[in-house]
Design a protein around this motif. Sequence first.
Motif, PDB file in Angstrom:
ATOM      1  N   VAL A 453     -77.054 -14.101  11.597  1.00  0.00           N
ATOM      2  CA  VAL A 453     -76.615 -12.758  12.000  1.00  0.00           C
ATOM      3  C   VAL A 453     -76.884 -11.769  10.863  1.00  0.00           C
ATOM      4  CG1 VAL A 453     -74.631 -11.349  12.675  1.00  0.00           C
ATOM      5  CG2 VAL A 453     -74.845 -13.686  13.542  1.00  0.00           C
ATOM      6  N   ARG A 454     -76.627 -12.218   9.655  1.00  0.00           N
ATOM      7  CA  ARG A 454     -76.851 -11.354   8.498  1.00  0.00           C
ATOM      8  C   ARG A 454     -78.326 -10.950   8.418  1.00  0.00           C
ATOM      9  NH1 ARG A 454     -77.644 -11.182   2.984  1.00  0.00           N
ATOM     10  NH2 ARG A 454     -76.135  -9.845   1.935  1.00  0.00           N
ATOM     11  N   LEU A 455     -79.201 -11.913   8.694  1.00  0.00           N
ATOM     12  CA  LEU A 455     -80.633 -11.597   8.649  1.00  0.00           C
ATOM     13  C   LEU A 455     -81.057 -10.729   9.831  1.00  0.00           C
ATOM     14  CD1 LEU A 455     -82.139 -14.879   7.241  1.00  0.00           C
ATOM     15  CD2 LEU A 455     -82.213 -12.611   6.212  1.00  0.00           C
ATOM     16  N   SER A 456     -80.376 -10.850  10.974  1.00  0.00           N
ATOM     17  CA  SER A 456     -80.665  -9.935  12.090  1.00  0.00           C
ATOM     18  C   SER A 456     -80.443  -8.502  11.624  1.00  0.00           C
ATOM     19  CB  SER A 456     -79.725 -10.162  13.279  1.00  0.00           C
ATOM     20  OG  SER A 456     -79.692 -11.476  13.710  1.00  0.00           O
ATOM     21  N   ALA A 457     -79.311  -8.299  10.949  1.00  0.00           N
ATOM     22  CA  ALA A 457     -78.958  -6.943  10.521  1.00  0.00           C
ATOM     23  C   ALA A 457     -79.922  -6.447   9.449  1.00  0.00           C
ATOM     24  CB  ALA A 457     -77.519  -6.924  10.008  1.00  0.00           C
ATOM     25  N   LEU A 458     -80.207  -7.302   8.483  1.00  0.00           N
ATOM     26  CA  LEU A 458     -81.096  -6.910   7.385  1.00  0.00           C
ATOM     27  C   LEU A 458     -82.512  -6.631   7.897  1.00  0.00           C
ATOM     28  CD1 LEU A 458     -81.724  -6.667   4.306  1.00  0.00           C
ATOM     29  CD2 LEU A 458     -82.056  -9.134   4.269  1.00  0.00           C
ATOM     30  N   SER A 459     -82.980  -7.459   8.820  1.00  0.00           N
ATOM     31  CA  SER A 459     -84.362  -7.309   9.304  1.00  0.00           C
ATOM     32  C   SER A 459     -84.456  -6.434  10.544  1.00  0.00           C
ATOM     33  CB  SER A 459     -84.974  -8.668   9.647  1.00  0.00           C
ATOM     34  OG  SER A 459     -84.479  -9.688   8.864  1.00  0.00           O
ATOM     35  N   GLU A 460     -83.334  -5.883  10.976  1.00  0.00           N
ATOM     36  CA  GLU A 460     -83.314  -4.950  12.111  1.00  0.00           C
ATOM     37  C   GLU A 460     -83.794  -5.589  13.405  1.00  0.00           C
ATOM     38  OE1 GLU A 460     -85.310  -1.360  10.936  1.00  0.00           O
ATOM     39  OE2 GLU A 460     -83.908  -0.993   9.291  1.00  0.00           O
ATOM     40  N   HIS A 461     -83.377  -6.826  13.646  1.00  0.00           N
ATOM     41  CA  HIS A 461     -83.723  -7.476  14.907  1.00  0.00           C
ATOM     42  C   HIS A 461     -82.736  -7.054  15.987  1.00  0.00           C
ATOM     43  CE1 HIS A 461     -86.700  -9.936  13.089  1.00  0.00           C
ATOM     44  NE2 HIS A 461     -85.864 -10.625  12.352  1.00  0.00           N
ATOM     45  N   GLN A 462     -83.283  -6.681  17.125  1.00  0.00           N
ATOM     46  CA  GLN A 462     -82.420  -6.313  18.248  1.00  0.00           C
ATOM     47  C   GLN A 462     -82.042  -7.588  19.000  1.00  0.00           C
ATOM     48  OE1 GLN A 462     -84.265  -3.954  21.281  1.00  0.00           O
ATOM     49  NE2 GLN A 462     -82.321  -3.134  22.019  1.00  0.00           N
ATOM     50  N   VAL A 463     -80.974  -8.220  18.579  1.00  0.00           N
ATOM     51  CA  VAL A 463     -80.485  -9.392  19.302  1.00  0.00           C
ATOM     52  C   VAL A 463     -79.032  -9.131  19.693  1.00  0.00           C
ATOM     53  CG1 VAL A 463     -81.985 -10.908  17.932  1.00  0.00           C
ATOM     54  CG2 VAL A 463     -79.591 -10.727  17.341  1.00  0.00           C
ATOM     55  N   ILE A 464     -78.632  -9.733  20.784  1.00  0.00           N
ATOM     56  CA  ILE A 464     -77.299  -9.446  21.320  1.00  0.00           C
ATOM     57  C   ILE A 464     -76.505 -10.742  21.441  1.00  0.00           C
ATOM     58  CG2 ILE A 464     -76.017  -8.492  23.279  1.00  0.00           C
ATOM     59  CD1 ILE A 464     -78.530  -6.803  23.935  1.00  0.00           C
ATOM     60  N   SER A 508     -70.235  -1.571  29.957  1.00  0.00           N
ATOM     61  CA  SER A 508     -71.560  -1.002  30.242  1.00  0.00           C
ATOM     62  C   SER A 508     -72.060  -0.190  29.048  1.00  0.00           C
ATOM     63  CB  SER A 508     -71.506  -0.123  31.498  1.00  0.00           C
ATOM     64  OG  SER A 508     -71.322  -0.945  32.636  1.00  0.00           O
ATOM     65  N   ALA A 509     -71.160   0.540  28.400  1.00  0.00           N
ATOM     66  CA  ALA A 509     -71.563   1.325  27.220  1.00  0.00           C
ATOM     67  C   ALA A 509     -72.029   0.396  26.104  1.00  0.00           C
ATOM     68  CB  ALA A 509     -70.394   2.185  26.735  1.00  0.00           C
ATOM     69  N   ALA A 510     -71.302  -0.708  25.923  1.00  0.00           N
ATOM     70  CA  ALA A 510     -71.663  -1.663  24.865  1.00  0.00           C
ATOM     71  C   ALA A 510     -73.080  -2.183  25.100  1.00  0.00           C
ATOM     72  CB  ALA A 510     -70.668  -2.816  24.838  1.00  0.00           C
ATOM     73  N   TYR A 511     -73.374  -2.538  26.333  1.00  0.00           N
ATOM     74  CA  TYR A 511     -74.724  -3.031  26.632  1.00  0.00           C
ATOM     75  C   TYR A 511     -75.754  -1.906  26.543  1.00  0.00           C
ATOM     76  CZ  TYR A 511     -73.703  -7.857  27.873  1.00  0.00           C
ATOM     77  OH  TYR A 511     -73.373  -9.184  27.814  1.00  0.00           O
ATOM     78  N   TYR A 512     -75.368  -0.728  27.008  1.00  0.00           N
ATOM     79  CA  TYR A 512     -76.322   0.395  26.949  1.00  0.00           C
ATOM     80  C   TYR A 512     -76.769   0.628  25.507  1.00  0.00           C
ATOM     81  CZ  TYR A 512     -78.316   5.016  27.078  1.00  0.00           C
ATOM     82  OH  TYR A 512     -79.184   6.066  26.912  1.00  0.00           O
ATOM     83  N   LYS A 513     -75.804   0.662  24.607  1.00  0.00           N
ATOM     84  CA  LYS A 513     -76.155   0.915  23.198  1.00  0.00           C
ATOM     85  C   LYS A 513     -76.891  -0.290  22.600  1.00  0.00           C
ATOM     86  CE  LYS A 513     -75.171   4.097  21.062  1.00  0.00           C
ATOM     87  NZ  LYS A 513     -75.950   5.347  20.859  1.00  0.00           N
ATOM     88  N   SER A 514     -76.486  -1.478  22.980  1.00  0.00           N
ATOM     89  CA  SER A 514     -77.140  -2.666  22.426  1.00  0.00           C
ATOM     90  C   SER A 514     -78.584  -2.781  22.910  1.00  0.00           C
ATOM     91  CB  SER A 514     -76.368  -3.928  22.824  1.00  0.00           C
ATOM     92  OG  SER A 514     -75.036  -3.836  22.379  1.00  0.00           O
ATOM     93  N   THR A 516     -80.491  -0.186  23.857  1.00  0.00           N
ATOM     94  CA  THR A 516     -81.335   0.962  23.510  1.00  0.00           C
ATOM     95  C   THR A 516     -81.503   1.136  22.004  1.00  0.00           C
ATOM     96  OG1 THR A 516     -79.385   2.374  23.733  1.00  0.00           O
ATOM     97  CG2 THR A 516     -80.905   2.313  25.598  1.00  0.00           C
ATOM     98  N   ASN A 517     -80.664   0.497  21.227  1.00  0.00           N
ATOM     99  CA  ASN A 517     -80.785   0.634  19.775  1.00  0.00           C
ATOM    100  C   ASN A 517     -81.728  -0.460  19.272  1.00  0.00           C
ATOM    101  OD1 ASN A 517     -80.439   1.259  17.116  1.00  0.00           O
ATOM    102  ND2 ASN A 517     -78.215   1.429  17.253  1.00  0.00           N
TER     103      ASN A 517
END
Length: 680
Positions: A453-464, A508-514, A516-517
């Motif tokens: 998870v830390r590497l997702s954030a550092l590498s800007e991976h869009q994972v949910i 729905s907002a949580a998924y919308y932002k997840s 689209t970001n």
Amino acid sequence: MTTFNDIDRKAINTIRCLSADGVAKANSGHPGAPMGLAPLAHVIFNNFLNFNPKNPNWFNRDRFVLSNGHGVMLHYVLLHLFGYDSMKMDDLKQFRQLGSRSPGHPEAETDGIEVTTGPLGQGIANAVGLAIAQANIAATFNKPGFAVSDNFTYSIFGDGCMMEGVASEAMSLAGHLQLGNLISFYDDNHITIDGDINVAFTENVLARLEAYGWHTIWVEDGDNDLEGIAKAIEEAKKVTDKPSCIKITTTIGFGSKLAGTHSVHGAPLKADDIAQLKEQFGLDPTKSFDVEQDVYDLYHAKAAKGASAEESWNDLFSKYSAEYPELATELQRRIKGELPQGWEKHLPTYTPADPAIASRKLSEILIGKVFDALPELIGGSADLTGSNLTRYSKSVDFQPPSTGLGDYSGRYIRYGVREHGMGAIMNGISAYGGFIPYSGTFLNFVSYAAGAVRLSALSEHQVIWVATHDSIGLGEDGPTHQPIETLAHFRALPNMQVWRPADGNETSAAYYKSLTNKHTPSIIALSRQNLPQLEGSSIEKASKGGYTLVEVENAQVIIVATGSEVGIAVDAAKVLAEQNIKANIVSLPDWFTFDQQSEEYKLSVLPDNIPILSVEVMTTNGWQKYSHQQFGINRFGASGPAPEVYKFFEFTPEGIAKRAAATIEFYKGTPVRSPLKTAF
Ligand SMILES: Cc1ncc(C[n+]2csc(CCOP(=O)(O)OP(=O)(O)O)c2C)c(N)n1
């Protein structure tokens, strides 16, 4: 058969010397692995890897992952020699310096580096994700005569990676999935930081991988046997129903006076050692960062072949576009990472008249509505499908067709009980391009995957992460499963959305932002228990990360809460009203998103001159940023039916009302500033 001659050996020795020079100039780094792996890297890059340095993002390029990321100087040297614009000679000289383009470990933002590695084990697990992604794209888009996707994923890893659990998880799954497009190399040099691996790592690695279902090959003299390495790769490429691991026995720090010892793992070579190294290799010992023209010529010729390989692919793609225009347009859209027009219309909305529903169920409903509209979604769960509710009923499992359980075009991955592997694989799928991976587990077990998870954030991976069973509200499973510190931990990560929606619109907002970001991973914490649909919630408001849900005139206190506690806070306000106490309710489903709003907006939600009480059934850590007083759980939870556990910890309308009244009392007569206001 691939043959080699003196120029290959000269090129390999150049890689070794440049690596030694780079680490020596930085006076920091790891020369041993690059020097030992130079022959292998040369054969992979010069004889097999399909890539175009002039377009590092060519979609059908072979992917290369250096899982033993501490050996990054090897990769930087290769990028330079093959002519990547991202790695000039000056960049090699700036290795590990502040602001340079050659940081201490590989970072995905450098062109030519696919994934960020360094934390051992992650890279090979990312490689499994890259291979899954390729298999899925090929199964979805390839047509007879049109192999628009046929790239391989190559990855080198060392003893360190092989000892890490995350690698085992991912490699075990790769074996099950029969990923023939994955070819990895085990750098068998017998050395880690503590010395000879005899002290800690004595298993038969290839036997273990064979048990996982891998094809294995051993090249006994990885220092010299270039033909043997090439032959092994040729063999591995032919094995299409198993991932391959080629064990290469090498000498760490080959050529150094300290070769074969741990002294050369992570410390620069001394000047006299580098001089004797160059002399030994027939290179000029008085020069550093020196590359003779014939070496550049060799590698630039290979780079030119890569450019023409891309041109051929472009031709193929044009013909494919003529034959299959819809598929071609769709693949291009996926590659660009653009969501289909109007997809968001599928997001469900709710009114207070709708029944109370667990937010994990709301998530399931949402996935069911958007799954067909968003073909880039590729889901999964770590063996909790029925609890996480992550599987769209019509989806097909991603499985080798021979198992009869699904096929490679399937968009649901059975990760098994492998949370960390799942996180790292999702990073790899995301890095491939064209996908948004999402996966489920219990929120508490996202912590198992913290490294990924830390590497997702550092590498800007869009994972949910679909993180269900998000609190003491899971009830009977008790403190082993009830998150306390989890949200605080992940909220502390830079570039991380941590959503805890309170109802259907907020889900729905949580998924919308997840969705689209594009550059930020998300954890969506979801309840096991039913939650009422709140009066005043909306996708638009919740998409700001925080908003005022209940507003009364002359409020004396604000109660700010998340998820399941928001509904209880609304009821607490009613209890307070009976005592003539006026309370506003703020819902703050994602701190990261709220923090990005304008100061003016944030201060309108959490203003001056009113005490604020936070309510969340977790640690109070971090809530000081948004409140003056905190009501949380700074101990482990308790096993029991959820309503009783809530009552035990006093997270009831009455328990919250009591604390709100106490907060008003405490701050009476004292001017209070918004907690958002700080000195800097
Ligand atoms: C998760 C993690 N733990 C610890 C480290 C620190 N570390 C860096 S390299 C290394 C030893 C790696 O040994 P090996 O893979 O055999 O590399 P080699 O000695 O061959 O270069 C360790 C423990 C790390 N980078 N990542």
